[in-house]
Structures are given as structure tokens and as C-alpha cells.
Design a protein around this motif. Structure first.
Motif, mmCIF file in Angstrom:
data_model
loop_
_atom_site.group_PDB
_atom_site.id
_atom_site.type_symbol
_atom_site.label_atom_id
_atom_site.label_comp_id
_atom_site.label_asym_id
_atom_site.label_seq_id
_atom_site.Cartn_x
_atom_site.Cartn_y
_atom_site.Cartn_z
ATOM 1 N N UNK A 95 3.435 1.771 2.596
ATOM 2 C CA UNK A 95 2.265 0.845 2.892
ATOM 3 C C UNK A 95 1.333 0.935 1.579
ATOM 4 N N UNK A 96 1.022 2.099 1.299
ATOM 5 C CA UNK A 96 0.036 2.545 0.078
ATOM 6 C C UNK A 96 0.947 1.571 -1.132
ATOM 7 N N UNK A 97 2.052 1.653 -1.304
ATOM 8 C CA UNK A 97 2.933 1.238 -2.467
ATOM 9 C C UNK A 97 2.795 -0.285 -2.497
ATOM 10 N N UNK A 98 3.081 -0.917 -1.248
ATOM 11 C CA UNK A 98 2.643 -2.226 -1.190
ATOM 12 C C UNK A 98 1.391 -2.961 -1.254
ATOM 13 N N UNK A 99 0.453 -2.102 -0.849
ATOM 14 C CA UNK A 99 -0.974 -2.623 -1.173
ATOM 15 C C UNK A 99 -1.514 -2.495 -2.572
ATOM 16 N N UNK A 100 -0.875 -1.889 -3.118
ATOM 17 C CA UNK A 100 -0.967 -1.726 -4.858
ATOM 18 C C UNK A 100 -0.373 -2.690 -5.602
ATOM 19 N N UNK A 101 1.117 -2.870 -5.174
ATOM 20 C CA UNK A 101 1.917 -3.964 -5.771
ATOM 21 C C UNK A 101 2.863 -4.474 -4.837
ATOM 22 N N UNK A 102 2.515 -5.692 -4.137
ATOM 23 C CA UNK A 102 3.274 -6.459 -3.299
ATOM 24 C C UNK A 102 4.490 -7.034 -3.812
ATOM 25 N N UNK A 103 4.734 -6.905 -5.243
ATOM 26 C CA UNK A 103 6.072 -7.274 -5.833
ATOM 27 C C UNK A 103 6.956 -6.328 -6.243
ATOM 28 N N UNK A 104 6.685 -5.123 -5.862
ATOM 29 C CA UNK A 104 7.584 -3.953 -5.984
ATOM 30 C C UNK A 104 8.847 -4.542 -5.430
ATOM 31 N N UNK A 105 10.031 -3.939 -5.704
ATOM 32 C CA UNK A 105 11.389 -3.920 -5.404
ATOM 33 C C UNK A 105 11.512 -3.202 -4.231
ATOM 34 N N UNK A 106 12.507 -3.185 -3.335
ATOM 35 C CA UNK A 106 12.915 -2.301 -2.363
ATOM 36 C C UNK A 106 13.439 -1.154 -3.104
ATOM 37 N N UNK A 107 14.233 -1.201 -4.215
ATOM 38 C CA UNK A 107 14.799 -0.271 -4.904
ATOM 39 C C UNK A 107 13.830 0.958 -5.477
ATOM 40 N N UNK A 108 12.646 0.116 -5.973
ATOM 41 C CA UNK A 108 11.582 0.924 -6.534
ATOM 42 C C UNK A 108 10.847 1.669 -5.290
ATOM 43 N N UNK A 109 10.553 0.869 -4.282
ATOM 44 C CA UNK A 109 10.159 1.540 -3.193
ATOM 45 C C UNK A 109 10.981 2.982 -2.507
ATOM 46 N N UNK A 110 12.449 2.668 -2.630
ATOM 47 C CA UNK A 110 13.146 3.507 -1.966
ATOM 48 C C UNK A 110 13.187 4.902 -2.768
ATOM 49 N N UNK A 111 13.099 4.620 -4.065
ATOM 50 C CA UNK A 111 13.058 5.865 -5.237
ATOM 51 C C UNK A 111 11.710 6.711 -4.897
ATOM 52 N N UNK A 112 10.667 5.964 -4.842
ATOM 53 C CA UNK A 112 9.148 6.367 -4.834
ATOM 54 C C UNK A 112 9.071 7.266 -3.528
ATOM 55 N N UNK A 113 9.855 6.947 -2.355
ATOM 56 C CA UNK A 113 9.568 7.695 -1.182
ATOM 57 C C UNK A 113 10.872 8.476 -0.903
ATOM 58 N N UNK A 114 12.020 8.276 -1.545
ATOM 59 C CA UNK A 114 13.054 9.160 -1.461
ATOM 60 C C UNK A 114 14.114 8.782 0.128
ATOM 61 N N UNK A 115 14.131 7.316 0.106
ATOM 62 C CA UNK A 115 14.929 6.883 1.023
ATOM 63 C C UNK A 115 16.023 5.734 0.430
ATOM 64 N N UNK A 116 17.144 5.637 0.979
ATOM 65 C CA UNK A 116 17.975 4.465 0.595
ATOM 66 C C UNK A 116 17.279 3.055 0.452
#
Length: 150
Positions: free
Chosen positions: A10-31
Motif C-alpha cells: 500500500x505504501x508503494x502504491x500510494x507513492x507510485x501507482x504506476x509501479x509494476x507488479x514485478x517491482x512491487x514483488x521485488x520490493x516486498x519479497x514475494x512472487x
């Protein structure tokens, strides 16, 4: 209920709503599929409420930021609030405690546009019994991001 991973997403998304799922996954350590599922769930349960671009008000002809304290009588209040919520100039409308009934934030092009909005939209509403207008001289911080503390 949000766990620590949901909070990070949620913190990542509110900072950058255009972030890719791959970038989110890498940042939080999930697939990537887990990140996709969690993002979709955050939206479905109403934690993520909108996907939108944030515009520079000055570049789109809405550079003047105004706060209006509105006093209303109970009769017609619901209709007045509905009318104000429908106005594109109105960014926020808060029912507040204290001597005034509502705090409204709006953005307009210039002072004549403000005067026209107050004269033609706000003051004719039957429930409105008074207004106090505050003009922002400079916006030092403006965000829709919220601190996550669950």
C-alpha cells in the motif's frame, strides 16, 4: 486486515501507482503472482480506492487554492452538500466541529473565477447562511498519501 506485506504494498502504491507488479514483488519479497493478488485484493476491499494521475493545478488552469468555511442551517443541508460535491472545482468538503459547519477546499483559475463560484454556486444554496474565504498564498505541502498505521 492488512499484514506487514500489505502495508508495504500500500505504501508503494500510494507513492507510485504506476509501479509494476514485478517491482512491487521485488520490493516486498514475494512472487509477481502474489503481488498481483494482493494488489487486486487491496483494491477489492476498498483500501486502494482510486487509480489516477495527479495533475499540476497551475498548469491546468486551477492555480489558486482556496479554503471556504461554510455555515449552514439544517434544512437543505443535505441538498447543499450534494450540490457542492458535484462541482469539479471542489476538491474536498469536510463536515467540521467548531463555529462553522463545513470546510471546503477548491481550486480555480483566478480571483474572478472564485468570485463567480461563490456568487453563482455557493451563496444561492438555500442552506448556506454564511461563508468565510481563506486564500492560500503558497502551497508548501499537498498530498493524498496517508500514514499507514494498522
Amino acid at each position: 486486515m492488512m499484514d506487514a506485506i500489505d502495508q508495504q504494498i500500500a505504501e508503494i502504491l500510494q507513492t507510485n501507482g504506476r509501479v509494476s507488479s514485478a517491482e512491487v514483488a521485488q520490493a516486498v519479497g514475494v512472487s509477481v503472482s502474489t503481488a498481483n493478488d494482493r494488489i487486486r485484493r487491496l483494491h477489492t476491499v476498498g483500501i486502494v480506492t482510486e487509480w489516477r494521475g495527479v495533475l499540476d493545478p497551475a498548469r491546468v488552469g486551477a492555480g489558486v487554492c482556496i479554503f471556504v468555511l461554510i455555515d449552514m442551517k439544517y434544512e437543505g443541508e443535505e441538498q447543499a452538500c450534494a450540490a457542492l460535491r458535484s462541482c469539479p472545482e471542489v476538491q474536498e468538503l469536510h463536515h467540521i466541529s467548531g463555529p462553522h459547519s463545513y470546510l471546503m477546499k477548491l481550486r480555480v483559475r483566478d480571483m474572478p473565477a472564485l468570485q463567480a463560484f461563490l456568487k453563482n454556486t455557493v451563496k444561492p444554496l438555500p442552506a448556506v447562511i454564511g461563508t468565510e474565504t481563506l486564500i492560500s498564498l503558497d502551497t508548501l505541502k499537498e498530498t493524498s498519501a496517508v500514514r499507514i498505521s494498522v
